[in-house]
Scaffold this active site. Structure first.
Site, short mmCIF file in Angstrom:
data_model
loop_
_atom_site.label_atom_id
_atom_site.label_comp_id
_atom_site.label_asym_id
_atom_site.label_seq_id
_atom_site.Cartn_x
_atom_site.Cartn_y
_atom_site.Cartn_z
N HIS A 52 0.85 -1.19 0.00
CA HIS A 52 0.00 0.00 0.00
C HIS A 52 0.87 1.23 0.00
O HIS A 52 1.97 1.23 0.56
CB HIS A 52 -0.97 0.02 1.18
CG HIS A 52 -0.31 -0.23 2.50
ND1 HIS A 52 0.04 -1.49 2.93
CD2 HIS A 52 0.09 0.61 3.48
CE1 HIS A 52 0.62 -1.42 4.11
NE2 HIS A 52 0.68 -0.15 4.46
N HIS A 73 0.88 5.16 1.04
CA HIS A 73 0.19 6.19 1.84
C HIS A 73 0.23 7.51 1.08
O HIS A 73 1.28 7.89 0.54
CB HIS A 73 0.92 6.41 3.17
CG HIS A 73 0.89 5.25 4.11
ND1 HIS A 73 0.01 5.16 5.17
CD2 HIS A 73 1.64 4.12 4.18
CE1 HIS A 73 0.23 4.04 5.85
NE2 HIS A 73 1.22 3.39 5.27
P1 5GP Z 1 1.71 0.33 7.33
O1 5GP Z 1 2.13 0.62 8.75
O2 5GP Z 1 1.64 -1.15 7.04
O3 5GP Z 1 2.48 1.09 6.29
O4 5GP Z 1 0.26 0.93 7.18
C1 5GP Z 1 -0.90 0.25 7.50
C2 5GP Z 1 -1.98 1.30 7.57
O5 5GP Z 1 -3.22 0.67 7.39
C3 5GP Z 1 -2.03 2.04 8.91
O6 5GP Z 1 -1.89 3.43 8.67
C4 5GP Z 1 -3.39 1.66 9.48
O7 5GP Z 1 -4.01 2.75 10.14
C5 5GP Z 1 -4.17 1.24 8.25
N1 5GP Z 1 -5.15 0.20 8.47
C6 5GP Z 1 -4.95 -1.00 9.11
N2 5GP Z 1 -6.06 -1.74 9.07
C7 5GP Z 1 -6.99 -1.01 8.38
C8 5GP Z 1 -8.36 -1.26 8.01
O8 5GP Z 1 -8.94 -2.30 8.32
N3 5GP Z 1 -8.98 -0.27 7.31
C9 5GP Z 1 -8.34 0.88 6.95
N4 5GP Z 1 -9.07 1.78 6.25
N5 5GP Z 1 -7.08 1.15 7.29
C10 5GP Z 1 -6.40 0.21 8.00
#
Ligand code: 5GP
Ligand code: ZN
Length: 135
Positions: free
Chosen positions: A98, A100
């Site tokens: 993903h 951001h």
């Molecule tokens: P990472 O830390 O892996 O780069 O980012 C994961 C992101 O996904 C975090 O910012 C977290 O808030 C978001 N996130 C995790 N689970 C969910 C979910 O079920 N729905 C949404 N909309 N965001 C999620």
């Protein structure tokens, strides 16, 4: 598959969707760094950037740019960060690629990435060589 982002991208779990096409879905992050913080998800499962096909990477970046521009127009933001974490040590918590898209204003503290360190020209040359030989 028990991947939460696969389910969200497929529409099996509802999400606040900003954009969708055959390749990607863009949703609002549940724990936003700032209002409008979005995530660009490929519909197919790839754990991180190293697994992503080039075409989808290009697509994700292009879509992220459009989302950032729309966040600026919608809320008067001045800029945005594109952040993409790979591996637990780098802050990745969901192991489905993903990107951001985090809208920013001057002086906000929404994102803190790194403190600049120092390095000598000799260290830089050695470091560059060690990485180059692994490419
Ligand atoms: P990472 O830390 O892996 O780069 O980012 C994961 C992101 O996904 C975090 O910012 C977290 O808030 C978001 N996130 C995790 N689970 C969910 C979910 O079920 N729905 C949404 N909309 N965001 C999620
Ligand atoms: Zn997945």
């Amino acid at each position: 598959m028990s991947c939460i982002f696969c389910k969200i991208a497929a529409g099996e779990i509802p999400s606040a969707t900003l954009y969708e096409d055959e390749d990607v879905r863009v949703i609002l992050d549940l724990g936003p760094a700032s209002r409008g913080h979005a995530l660009v998800l490929p519909k197919r499962h790839f754990a991180d950037v190293t697994a992503m096909p080039q075409r989808l990477l290009g697509k994700a970046m292009k879509v992220a740019g459009r989302i950032g521009a729309a966040q600026k127009k919608a809320f008067g933001y001045e800029g945005f960060n594109l952040i993409q974490n790979n591996g637990e040590a780098a802050g990745q918590t969901v192991f489905h690629f993903h990107l951001h898209v985090i809208p920013r204003r001057s002086g906000d503290a929404a994102v803190g990435l790194w403190r600049p360190g120092t390095v000598t020209p000799e260290e830089m040359a050695e470091t560059a060589g060690l990485i180059r030989q692994e490419l």
